[in-house]
Enzyme design. Structure first.
Site, mmCIF file in Angstrom:
data_model
loop_
_atom_site.group_PDB
_atom_site.id
_atom_site.type_symbol
_atom_site.label_atom_id
_atom_site.label_comp_id
_atom_site.label_asym_id
_atom_site.label_seq_id
_atom_site.Cartn_x
_atom_site.Cartn_y
_atom_site.Cartn_z
ATOM 1 N NE ARG A 144 -6.686 12.223 7.493
ATOM 2 C CZ ARG A 144 -5.565 12.388 7.071
ATOM 3 N NH1 ARG A 144 -4.464 12.531 8.119
ATOM 4 N NH2 ARG A 144 -5.149 12.112 6.091
ATOM 5 C CE1 TYR A 180 -13.426 16.389 5.732
ATOM 6 C CE2 TYR A 180 -11.463 15.687 7.238
ATOM 7 C CZ TYR A 180 -12.433 15.444 6.166
ATOM 8 O OH TYR A 180 -11.886 14.370 5.044
ATOM 9 C CE LYS A 234 -8.851 7.516 7.764
ATOM 10 N NZ LYS A 234 -7.972 7.163 6.740
ATOM 11 C CG HIS A 294 -4.964 4.209 5.901
ATOM 12 N ND1 HIS A 294 -4.237 5.412 5.294
ATOM 13 C CD2 HIS A 294 -6.240 4.508 5.600
ATOM 14 C CE1 HIS A 294 -5.207 6.373 4.772
ATOM 15 N NE2 HIS A 294 -6.302 6.014 4.992
ATOM 16 C CB SER A 329 -5.360 10.475 2.677
ATOM 17 O OG SER A 329 -5.196 9.879 4.015
ATOM 18 C CB CYS A 350 -3.313 7.416 -2.846
ATOM 19 S SG CYS A 350 -2.217 8.835 -2.609
ATOM 20 C CG ASP A 400 -10.064 4.766 5.051
ATOM 21 O OD1 ASP A 400 -9.343 5.151 4.158
ATOM 22 O OD2 ASP A 400 -10.145 5.293 6.200
ATOM 23 N NE ARG A 452 -12.522 12.748 2.336
ATOM 24 C CZ ARG A 452 -11.450 11.647 2.159
ATOM 25 N NH1 ARG A 452 -12.109 10.372 2.133
ATOM 26 N NH2 ARG A 452 -10.176 12.159 1.960
HETATM 27 P P1 GTP Z 1 -9.094 8.340 1.425
HETATM 28 O O1 GTP Z 1 -10.529 8.120 1.594
HETATM 29 O O2 GTP Z 1 -8.665 10.045 1.570
HETATM 30 O O3 GTP Z 1 -8.318 7.461 2.119
HETATM 31 O O4 GTP Z 1 -8.566 8.365 -0.102
HETATM 32 P P2 GTP Z 1 -8.561 6.705 -1.036
HETATM 33 O O5 GTP Z 1 -7.276 6.404 -0.918
HETATM 34 O O6 GTP Z 1 -9.884 6.110 -0.809
HETATM 35 O O7 GTP Z 1 -8.796 7.292 -2.451
HETATM 36 P P3 GTP Z 1 -9.936 7.356 -3.663
HETATM 37 O O8 GTP Z 1 -10.077 6.114 -4.135
HETATM 38 O O9 GTP Z 1 -11.016 8.118 -3.149
HETATM 39 O O10 GTP Z 1 -9.065 8.395 -4.708
HETATM 40 C C1 GTP Z 1 -8.713 9.707 -4.648
HETATM 41 C C2 GTP Z 1 -8.291 10.333 -5.959
HETATM 42 O O11 GTP Z 1 -7.430 9.470 -6.801
HETATM 43 C C3 GTP Z 1 -9.700 10.274 -6.764
HETATM 44 O O12 GTP Z 1 -9.922 11.647 -7.127
HETATM 45 C C4 GTP Z 1 -9.351 9.591 -8.005
HETATM 46 O O13 GTP Z 1 -9.858 10.352 -9.070
HETATM 47 C C5 GTP Z 1 -7.918 9.341 -8.010
HETATM 48 N N1 GTP Z 1 -7.791 7.957 -8.365
HETATM 49 C C6 GTP Z 1 -7.936 7.006 -7.953
HETATM 50 N N2 GTP Z 1 -7.579 5.844 -8.462
HETATM 51 C C7 GTP Z 1 -6.907 6.138 -9.545
HETATM 52 C C8 GTP Z 1 -6.252 5.633 -10.558
HETATM 53 O O14 GTP Z 1 -6.090 4.334 -10.592
HETATM 54 N N3 GTP Z 1 -5.678 6.176 -11.521
HETATM 55 C C9 GTP Z 1 -5.419 7.856 -11.125
HETATM 56 N N4 GTP Z 1 -4.693 8.359 -12.199
HETATM 57 N N5 GTP Z 1 -5.970 8.214 -10.407
HETATM 58 C C10 GTP Z 1 -6.760 7.793 -9.483
HETATM 59 C C1 SPV Z 2 -7.999 9.723 4.859
HETATM 60 O O1 SPV Z 2 -7.710 10.923 4.845
HETATM 61 O O2 SPV Z 2 -7.458 8.892 4.875
HETATM 62 C C2 SPV Z 2 -9.853 9.522 4.807
HETATM 63 C C3 SPV Z 2 -10.399 10.617 4.997
HETATM 64 O O3 SPV Z 2 -9.864 8.363 4.781
HETATM 65 S S1 SPV Z 2 -10.630 11.157 6.839
HETATM 66 O O4 SPV Z 2 -11.647 10.147 7.263
HETATM 67 O O5 SPV Z 2 -11.073 12.582 6.934
HETATM 68 O O6 SPV Z 2 -9.274 11.077 7.364
HETATM 69 MN MN MN Z 3 -8.453 7.023 4.508
#
Ligand code: GTP
Ligand code: SPV
Ligand code: MN
Length: 601
Positions: free
Chosen positions: A86, A216, A225, A245, A267, A269, A294, A385
């Site tokens: 994004r 993307y 989003k 979110h 995002s 996290c 999400d 992704r």
């Molecule tokens: P978006 O799709 O961008 O909104 O991301 P999301 O909030 O769904 O994050 P996601 O669960 O995909 O995790 C993103 C990154 O954070 C990954 O590479 C994980 O390895 C890392 N991560 C997730 N949970 C944990 C955790 O509990 N501890 C640590 N150290 N890293 C974590």
């Molecule tokens: C985020 O960035 O919070 C996502 C991925 O969930 S995207 O759909 O590209 O924004």
């Molecule tokens: Mn997201």
């Protein structure tokens, strides 16, 4: 220049699902006259249409077919290397006045922006096929559900929308033929994927989105989003509900008692990981189920918040996903998955940093170049992704289709903070909880272009997604609280606190169950806690840490509230509120003063 999206010509019976609604027909006609496509393809979301689009995408190298034995019915797409995340810098809220967009959004005046974008769209689809994608966001029978139409010249977008939304016939039925019905107008064109001609513009007053110059996910799957959060949050305030979110998960105890929790993390996290958590062995009999990973749409019923997941699939971060970190995600993406910007092995399997097992001796990286374990470049882009149907998730909640949604016992905010912020703590009440959300901060990630690892304030994880003035958004949260007779309890978590050695103190992932269990105990009125200046903190023995390999010192560090760090944090809260130029509600300013007072005691 070579046409990056040449037209395709469907046989009879495909691409002709023209809707009955005259409003939609008029709009498509108008955009067609402007963009001048070779032909118009009306999508119905059928299996046959999908097969045809995949075949054409393979011919045009939009997709690469993966090994049918290893990842059945799955494909790889590579986006332009200049277009992998994004772009917040070119994301705009286009209200008549700057005040409507508020201090945290890029604003551009609505009428001017239409002229500029119509200029860019003029003839943009020459030699291309214009796809019309009808979709709904939300369970088919939910009062919260919204209809959208996305016009696009990208087959990748159509194929992704079929995974991420409930797409096709179902939307035409829901819309019906009332020319005054509410529906979202989305226009997307790749143009020539030039970063200088890339704009993602939202017109909340018109329920309209125009996105150009990108291919993307977050910039172009306009359901996600753009509609579900930016336009959604605007509509939610007008209509008295919430668009957030947030992931939504179910927690069921061995006795069969079930709670639902919604959690907002910025995002990349940890939302997808938390939503698919598998409890460690010690928590035998506890079950976690996923409603969404999400986005949450919530409304008040019987004085309580109820949430639905408006999406139909997961668009998740690939790197770091493994059978160790997230087995449910791994099983979800073993088949029927559309991958973007991961590496391709010599036997047409996919690979990424952090996948189980040894890296391949040779692969093609996300840019299409040769890669070996000695390469300096990453094989998969850090923001690569997967798009996968939520039906693939072995832990899918039984009530994911329930129109009224699921009751939310707790809301959790969380960010990526290497210091200051404890592993978990609870707000004293709803308004204090709103303050926790409003002041949360997180280190930036690869999900958006720009520097990574910088701490920024990201209120409710909505900084890039709130479609109107953030001051009004804070007020909306406070007002919702006043309407709740049975409010969700509010918590803050931080999985990412680091020790002096620079390593994460908390093991995270499945072990987050231990924190979730405390949250549930608090909801049940049985969890112990100590009062601290920042909120209710668990003492080490309030957390179930049995069978966890962690030393006392780490636990103390994780739960510690350091006075000096919090003085700095408080100063950052003030700086942030002041930077918003007077839009912060008095009740939140008061919360800040209260925190100041408690820290001074
Ligand atoms: P978006 O799709 O961008 O909104 O991301 P999301 O909030 O769904 O994050 P996601 O669960 O995909 O995790 C993103 C990154 O954070 C990954 O590479 C994980 O390895 C890392 N991560 C997730 N949970 C944990 C955790 O509990 N501890 C640590 N150290 N890293 C974590
Ligand atoms: C985020 O960035 O919070 C996502 C991925 O969930 S995207 O759909 O590209 O924004
Ligand atoms: Mn997201």
């Amino acid at each position: 220049m070579k046409n990056i999206a040449p037209a395709i010509f469907p046989p009879n019976g495909i691409g002709d699902a023209r809707p009955a609604n005259q409003g939609v027909l008029d709009w498509v006609h108008e955009i067609g006259k402007l963009t001048k496509p070779e032909n118009i393809f009306w999508c119905d979301g059928s299996e046959r249409e999908n097969e045809f689009l995949i075949a054409e995408s393979l011919k045009q190298n939009v997709l690469i077919k993966l090994n049918e034995r290893k990842v059945p019915r799955s494909y790889l797409h590579r986006s332009n290397p200049n277009d992998v995340a994004r772009v917040e810098r070119v994301t705009f809220i286009c209200t008549p006045t700057k005040e409507g967009a508020g201090p945290t959004n890029n604003w551009s005046e609505a009428a001017d922006t239409y002229s500029k974008l119509y200029g860019l769209l003029n003839g943009a689809m020459r030699g291309r096929t214009m796809f019309v994608v009808p979709y709904i966001m939300g369970p088919p029978d939910s009062p919260l559900t919204k209809v959208g139409f996305e016009i696009t010249d990208s087959k990748y977008v159509v194929l992704s929308m079929r995974i991420m939304t409930r797409m096709g016939e179902i939307a035409l039925k829901r819309l019906g033929d009332d020319p005054k019905a509410e529906w979202n107008r989305g226009v997307h064109s790749l143009l020539d994927v030039d970063p200088d001609r890339r704009f993602i513009c939202h017109f909340p007053q018109d329920n309209t989105i125009i996105s150009v110059g990108s291919g993307y996910g977050g910039n172009v799957l306009l359901s996600k989003k753009c509609l579900a959060l930016r336009i959604g949050s605007y509509l939610a305030r007008e209509q008295g509900w919430m668009a957030e979110h947030m992931l939504i998960l179910g927690v069921e105890s061995p006795e069969g008692k079930k709670h639902y929790v919604a959690a907002a993390f910025p995002s990349a996290c940890g939302k997808t990981n938390f939503a698919m958590l598998i409890p460690p062995r010690h928590f035998k009999g506890w079950k976690i189920t996923t409603v969404g990973d999400d986005i949450a749409w919530m409304e008040i019923r019987d004085g309580r918040l109820f949430a639905v997941n408006p999406e139909n699939g997961y668009f998740g971060v690939v790197p770091g996903t493994s059978y160790k970190s997230n087995p449910n995600a791994m099983r979800s993406i073993e088949h029927d998955t559309l991958y973007t910007n991961v590496a391709l092995t010599d036997d047409s399997d996919v690979w990424w940093e952090g996948k189980d097992g040894a890296p391949p001796k040779h692969a093609i990286d996300w840019r299409g170049n040769d890669w070996t374990p000695d390469s300096k470049e990453k094989a998969a882009h850090p923001n690569s992704r997967f798009a996968t149907p939520m039906r693939n998730n072995p832990a899918l909640d039984v009530d994911v289709e329930k129109g009224e949604g699921v009751p939310i016992s707790a809301i959790i905010f969380g960010g990526r903070r290497s210091d200051t912020v404890p592993l978990v703590y609870q707000a004293f009440d709803w308004t204090h909880g709103v303050y926790l959300g409003a002041t949360m901060a997180s280190e930036t990630t690869a999900a958006a272009t720009g520097a990574v690892g910088q701490v920024r304030r990201d209120p409710m994880a909505m900084l890039p997604f709130c479609g109107y003035n953030i001051g009004d958004y804070f007020q909306h949260w406070i007002d919702i609280g006043k309407r709740l007779t049975n409010p969700s309890l509010i918590f803050n978590v931080n999985w990412f606190r680091k020790g002096t050695n620079g390593k994460f103190l908390w093991p995270g992932f499945g072990e987050n169950m231990r924190v979730l269990k405390w949250v549930i105990d608090r909801c049940e009125g049985i969890g112990g806690a100590l009062e601290s200046p920042v909120g209710w903190l668990p003492s080490p023995h309030d957390l179930d840490l049995e069978e966890l390999d962690i030393d006392h010192k780490s636990v103390a560090d994780l739960l510690g509230v350091d006075h000096e760090e919090w003085q700095k944090e408080l100063a950052e809260h003030k700086k942030f509120f002041d930077s918003l130029g007077g839009v912060v509600p008095d009740e939140l300013e008061k919360q800040r003063e209260n925190l100041e007072g408690r820290l001074a005691e």
